[in-house]
Design a protein around this motif. Structure first.
Motif, PDB file in Angstrom:
ATOM      1  N   THR A 208      -0.122  -7.152 -14.571  1.00 15.14           N
ATOM      2  CA  THR A 208       0.419  -5.990 -13.864  1.00 15.14           C
ATOM      3  C   THR A 208      -0.530  -5.592 -12.746  1.00 15.14           C
ATOM      4  OG1 THR A 208       1.484  -5.172 -15.881  1.00 15.14           O
ATOM      5  CG2 THR A 208       1.227  -3.620 -14.058  1.00 15.14           C
ATOM      6  N   ILE A 209      -0.010  -5.507 -11.537  1.00 11.07           N
ATOM      7  CA  ILE A 209      -0.803  -5.057 -10.399  1.00 11.07           C
ATOM      8  C   ILE A 209      -0.491  -3.590 -10.155  1.00 11.07           C
ATOM      9  CG2 ILE A 209       0.922  -5.773  -8.670  1.00 11.07           C
ATOM     10  CD1 ILE A 209      -1.454  -6.545  -6.852  1.00 11.07           C
ATOM     11  N   SER A 210      -1.527  -2.829  -9.848  1.00 10.53           N
ATOM     12  CA  SER A 210      -1.346  -1.405  -9.573  1.00 10.53           C
ATOM     13  C   SER A 210      -2.382  -0.976  -8.551  1.00 10.53           C
ATOM     14  CB  SER A 210      -1.476  -0.576 -10.856  1.00 10.53           C
ATOM     15  OG  SER A 210      -2.778  -0.738 -11.416  1.00 10.53           O
ATOM     16  N   LYS A 211      -2.267   0.249  -8.075  1.00 16.25           N
ATOM     17  CA  LYS A 211      -3.176   0.706  -7.025  1.00 16.25           C
ATOM     18  C   LYS A 211      -3.474   2.177  -7.159  1.00 16.25           C
ATOM     19  CE  LYS A 211       0.727   1.292  -3.871  1.00 16.25           C
ATOM     20  NZ  LYS A 211       0.746   2.726  -3.672  1.00 16.25           N
ATOM     21  N   ASP A 212      -4.576   2.561  -6.576  1.00 16.24           N
ATOM     22  CA  ASP A 212      -4.961   3.960  -6.449  1.00 16.24           C
ATOM     23  C   ASP A 212      -5.251   4.177  -4.974  1.00 16.24           C
ATOM     24  OD1 ASP A 212      -6.342   6.401  -6.254  1.00 16.24           O
ATOM     25  OD2 ASP A 212      -7.088   6.213  -8.298  1.00 16.24           O
ATOM     26  N   ASN A 213      -4.298   4.785  -4.269  1.00 14.42           N
ATOM     27  CA  ASN A 213      -4.443   4.936  -2.823  1.00 14.42           C
ATOM     28  C   ASN A 213      -5.598   5.860  -2.451  1.00 14.42           C
ATOM     29  OD1 ASN A 213      -1.458   4.156  -3.282  1.00 14.42           O
ATOM     30  ND2 ASN A 213      -1.754   3.856  -1.097  1.00 14.42           N
ATOM     31  N   VAL A 214      -5.918   6.788  -3.314  1.00 13.58           N
ATOM     32  CA  VAL A 214      -7.020   7.707  -3.030  1.00 13.58           C
ATOM     33  C   VAL A 214      -8.348   6.957  -3.087  1.00 13.58           C
ATOM     34  CG1 VAL A 214      -8.243   9.762  -3.807  1.00 13.58           C
ATOM     35  CG2 VAL A 214      -5.737   9.691  -3.865  1.00 13.58           C
ATOM     36  N   LYS A 215      -8.476   6.093  -4.076  1.00 12.79           N
ATOM     37  CA  LYS A 215      -9.719   5.322  -4.237  1.00 12.79           C
ATOM     38  C   LYS A 215      -9.702   4.021  -3.444  1.00 12.79           C
ATOM     39  CE  LYS A 215     -10.710   7.034  -8.901  1.00 12.79           C
ATOM     40  NZ  LYS A 215     -10.948   6.646 -10.321  1.00 12.79           N
TER      41      LYS A 215
ATOM     42  N   TRP B  27       0.817  -1.201   0.000  1.00 20.69           N
ATOM     43  CA  TRP B  27       0.000   0.000   0.000  1.00 20.69           C
ATOM     44  C   TRP B  27       0.858   1.262   0.000  1.00 20.69           C
ATOM     45  CZ3 TRP B  27      -4.403   0.980  -1.754  1.00 20.69           C
ATOM     46  CH2 TRP B  27      -5.506   0.149  -1.545  1.00 20.69           C
ATOM     47  N   SER B  28       1.867   1.298   0.849  1.00 23.74           N
ATOM     48  CA  SER B  28       2.755   2.451   0.903  1.00 23.74           C
ATOM     49  C   SER B  28       4.026   2.107   0.165  1.00 23.74           C
ATOM     50  CB  SER B  28       3.057   2.820   2.352  1.00 23.74           C
ATOM     51  OG  SER B  28       3.660   1.739   3.008  1.00 23.74           O
ATOM     52  N   GLY B  29       4.234   2.729  -0.960  1.00 24.03           N
ATOM     53  CA  GLY B  29       5.385   2.392  -1.782  1.00 24.03           C
ATOM     54  C   GLY B  29       4.943   1.711  -3.057  1.00 24.03           C
ATOM     55  N   ASP B  30       5.892   1.194  -3.795  1.00 23.97           N
ATOM     56  CA  ASP B  30       5.595   0.631  -5.108  1.00 23.97           C
ATOM     57  C   ASP B  30       6.060  -0.805  -5.262  1.00 23.97           C
ATOM     58  OD1 ASP B  30       6.491   3.843  -6.332  1.00 23.97           O
ATOM     59  OD2 ASP B  30       4.467   3.056  -6.057  1.00 23.97           O
ATOM     60  N   SER B  31       6.354  -1.467  -4.184  1.00 22.94           N
ATOM     61  CA  SER B  31       6.831  -2.850  -4.290  1.00 22.94           C
ATOM     62  C   SER B  31       5.733  -3.742  -4.833  1.00 22.94           C
ATOM     63  CB  SER B  31       7.272  -3.359  -2.915  1.00 22.94           C
ATOM     64  OG  SER B  31       8.331  -2.600  -2.408  1.00 22.94           O
ATOM     65  N   THR B  32       6.094  -4.534  -5.813  1.00 28.09           N
ATOM     66  CA  THR B  32       5.160  -5.482  -6.403  1.00 28.09           C
ATOM     67  C   THR B  32       5.784  -6.869  -6.441  1.00 28.09           C
ATOM     68  OG1 THR B  32       5.910  -4.948  -8.629  1.00 28.09           O
ATOM     69  CG2 THR B  32       3.999  -3.744  -7.809  1.00 28.09           C
TER      70      THR B  32
END
Length: 125
Positions: free
Chosen positions: A68-75, A52-57
């Motif tokens: 590809t896994i990605s995230k939107d911390n705002v949403k 969640w915090s950072g970009d480690s995948t």
């Protein structure tokens, strides 16, 4: 924490799908979000995870280079972009959140604390 996964469907081999997993509730203390899948007659297996915090995948070898896994911390949403799909990718896909500070591996399903309901992905040959 509540997790709502969506985006599954039927696609031909070589096609693409994008899964989404929206988290609500106590998401502020979630450390990792992961995707797992379970095919009929098989055990649930790790697909990908993201911090969640950072970009480690992290990826399973079977999907590396295609997913590809990605995230939107705002949403509070995690995505799984799946390209070059194969029939062996057919499974129910689950998202999950890992809350623990100490754990063995993000690839271990037993370490995850909350799970979504799953979304079916079917890849035809």
């Amino acid at each position: 924490v509540q997790l709502q996964a969506c985006g599954g469907g039927l696609v031909q081999a070589g096609g693409s799908l994008r899964l989404s997993c929206a988290a609500s509730g106590r998401t502020s203390i979630g450390r990792y979000m992961g995707w797992f899948r379970q095919a009929p007659g098989k055990e649930r297996e790790f697909v990908a995870a993201i911090r969640w915090s950072g970009d480690s995948t992290y990826y399973a070898d079977s999907v590396k280079g295609r997913f590809t896994i990605s995230k939107d911390n705002v949403k509070n949403t995690v995505y799984l972009q799946m390209n070059s799909l194969k029939p062996e990718d057919t499974a129910v896909y689950y998202c999950a959140v890992l809350m623990k500070t100490f754990f063995s591996s993000v690839r271990n399903a037993n370490e995850y604390d909350y799970w979504g309901q799953g979304t079916q992905v079917t890849v035809s040959s």
